[in-house]
Write a protein that holds these residues in place. Structure first.
Motif, PDB file in Angstrom:
ATOM      1  N   UNK A 131      42.019  47.008  38.832  1.00 26.87           N
ATOM      2  CA  UNK A 131      43.435  46.744  38.562  1.00 26.87           C
ATOM      3  C   UNK A 131      43.603  46.550  37.053  1.00 26.87           C
ATOM      4  N   UNK A 132      44.835  46.546  36.583  1.00 24.10           N
ATOM      5  CA  UNK A 132      45.091  46.321  35.163  1.00 24.10           C
ATOM      6  C   UNK A 132      44.573  44.936  34.754  1.00 24.10           C
ATOM      7  N   UNK A 133      44.782  43.954  35.596  1.00 23.08           N
ATOM      8  CA  UNK A 133      44.340  42.592  35.282  1.00 23.08           C
ATOM      9  C   UNK A 133      42.825  42.464  35.324  1.00 23.08           C
ATOM     10  N   UNK A 139      44.297  31.695  31.897  1.00 19.17           N
ATOM     11  CA  UNK A 139      44.928  31.812  30.580  1.00 19.17           C
ATOM     12  C   UNK A 139      44.688  33.119  29.876  1.00 19.17           C
ATOM     13  N   UNK A 140      44.299  34.136  30.606  1.00 17.98           N
ATOM     14  CA  UNK A 140      43.974  35.416  29.956  1.00 17.98           C
ATOM     15  C   UNK A 140      45.187  36.101  29.350  1.00 17.98           C
ATOM     16  N   UNK A 141      46.408  35.701  29.708  1.00 12.82           N
ATOM     17  CA  UNK A 141      47.587  36.350  29.156  1.00 12.82           C
ATOM     18  C   UNK A 141      48.107  35.658  27.901  1.00 12.82           C
ATOM     19  N   UNK A 142      47.401  34.660  27.417  1.00 13.24           N
ATOM     20  CA  UNK A 142      47.818  33.981  26.189  1.00 13.24           C
ATOM     21  C   UNK A 142      48.542  32.688  26.472  1.00 13.24           C
ATOM     22  N   UNK A 143      49.379  32.263  25.496  1.00 17.54           N
ATOM     23  CA  UNK A 143      50.075  30.981  25.595  1.00 17.54           C
ATOM     24  C   UNK A 143      51.089  30.962  26.710  1.00 17.54           C
TER      25      UNK A 143
END
Length: 143
Positions: A131-133, A139-143
């Motif tokens: 998958x894309x993720x 917290x892999x997407x940042x703040x």
């Protein structure tokens, strides 16, 4: 949905406070007040016994007002009452504040949400589809 209930407390049955509420308030059933010191946990009886249909659970969740105003929450939130459990529903409260908190008889201590759940059968695989993720988490997407 009809659910069989035994009420050994001297309080009304759990009820929704507004027409669109998901949870029903649950009251403490106490013969004397119970003090919960800071960072202490106590099992609070409710006097309620339920028989849920297969495929359902009762989720015991904190009340937002108790959490915000007094630092009182459920230790294992959400607590799960399984469909085959027939004992008294007990609620594990924890005091996360710096002040003692006194639970009094009849006080609304949590809310109960009735939910359906699925049973799974595991299908063992050597790998999973991409998958894309991917494996990103925590917290892999940042703040």
């Amino acid at each position: 949905m009809n659910i069989r209930i035994v009420n050994k407390s001297h309080h009304p049955l759990p009820q929704y406070q507004t027409p669109l509420s998901a949870g029903m308030d649950i009251c403490a059933n106490l013969s004397a007040p119970v003090e919960i010191k800071p960072l202490e946990r106590k099992l609070i009886p409710t006097g309620l016994y339920i028989a849920l249909p297969e495929g359902c659970e009762a989720q015991m969740r904190p009340r937002s007002g108790l959490a915000l105003k007094h630092g009182i929450t459920l230790l294992n939130t959400p607590g799960t009452v399984d469909a085959d459990y027939r004992g008294e529903i007990g609620v594990i409260l924890v005091n996360l504040s710096a002040e003692p908190f006194v639970v009094r008889d009849g006080e609304r201590i949590c809310q109960m949400v009735i939910a359906t759940h699925a049973k799974v059968e595991w299908q063992l695989e050597e790998s999973l589809d991409e998958t894309v993720r991917g494996a990103g988490g925590f917290g892999h997407t940042g703040k």
